[in-house]
Write a protein that holds these residues in place. Sequence first.
Motif, PDB file in Angstrom:
ATOM      1  N   GLU A  10       6.513 -12.069  10.144  1.00 58.67           N
ATOM      2  CA  GLU A  10       5.583 -12.142   9.083  1.00 58.67           C
ATOM      3  C   GLU A  10       4.345 -12.857   9.569  1.00 58.67           C
ATOM      4  OE1 GLU A  10       6.994 -13.082   5.245  1.00 58.67           O
ATOM      5  OE2 GLU A  10       4.941 -13.287   4.424  1.00 58.67           O
TER       6      GLU A  10
ATOM      7  N   TYR B   9       3.722  -7.511   8.992  1.00 63.26           N
ATOM      8  CA  TYR B   9       4.519  -7.880  10.141  1.00 63.26           C
ATOM      9  C   TYR B   9       4.191  -7.382  11.638  1.00 63.26           C
ATOM     10  CZ  TYR B   9       7.554  -8.587   6.076  1.00 63.26           C
ATOM     11  OH  TYR B   9       7.894  -8.689   4.898  1.00 63.26           O
TER      12      TYR B   9
ATOM     13  N   HIS C  57       2.983  -8.290   2.323  1.00 63.90           N
ATOM     14  CA  HIS C  57       3.130  -8.792   3.601  1.00 63.90           C
ATOM     15  C   HIS C  57       2.870  -7.916   4.740  1.00 63.90           C
ATOM     16  CE1 HIS C  57       5.230 -12.110   1.602  1.00 63.90           C
ATOM     17  NE2 HIS C  57       5.837 -11.055   0.935  1.00 63.90           N
TER      18      HIS C  57
END
Length: 250
Positions: free
Chosen positions: A64, A59, A57
């Motif tokens: 996110e 951010y 992921h």
Amino acid sequence: MIKVKSVCKQFSGTPVLKDLNFSIADGQITALLGANGTGKTTCLRIITGLLKADSGHAYIGGLEVSKYPKEVRRKLGVVGDREGLYERLTVAEYLSFFASAQGLAGDNLEYALQSVREELELSKLWNRRTKGFSQGERMKVSLARALVHRPSHLILDEPTRGLDVLAARLLRRTLLRLRAEGTAILFSSHIMAEVVELSDTVLIMANGTIVDSGTPDELNTRSGSNNLEDSFVKLAYGQQVGKSQQGEVA
Ligand SMILES: Nc1ncnc2c1ncn2[C@@H]1O[C@H](COP(=O)(O)OP(=O)(O)OP(=O)(O)O)[C@@H](O)[C@H]1O
């Protein structure tokens, strides 16, 4: 804060990013260095939401990227590897379009446009259509588009390419001012002098991951070099570059 957590990406079965991890604090400028084809642009495109990671992921400001694309766009300014100008629009129309899409209107919109016009010295280009612009002019307009909504996070892929000396200096001055205002800035570059002048932290990428990071001085100490170019060659290329090429810059 900009954060990348366990990001992996492959193209046609070839891994490019292999468990990439790093984070960048607000009010810091971080440079991403790596050899051609290491995956810097791929990494930046994943952070900006233009490309999807296979796993892991990214951010922006705690959000996110893939889950909150609209909110992330408001917080983020991007100068990518492709300028994507609308050639029929003048600079003023083009920037107005983008600023409106970010929710600016009325006096706020006017103020944002005038600020970016002054800061990036765009007066002469302001009412020209972008068709036929030189590379440096296109880059300046891309930068203006990235900044017009006053984002708290900025991602730039080789931002000084095509800029002349004065324009590159103007860009560096702008980045330093934004850092002082608390903006988190991540940029890729192959120009070591620029990296040394701007960066609080340097991330060195090789083989799909971050192989070292630190201030330019810390990297120099760790690699036993007295300049960032030598440190980069040792840390990024390691065994892949023959002794003669390492010696060239030693
Ligand atoms: N859409 C794609 N399809 C297939 N391969 C891709 C794609 N995008 C990137 N690649 C490959 O992934 C690798 C990393 O590319 P990337 O553009 O991220 O490198 P880079 O570090 O930014 O390079 P440079 O310093 O030359 O700009 C390269 O081998 C590239 O050919």
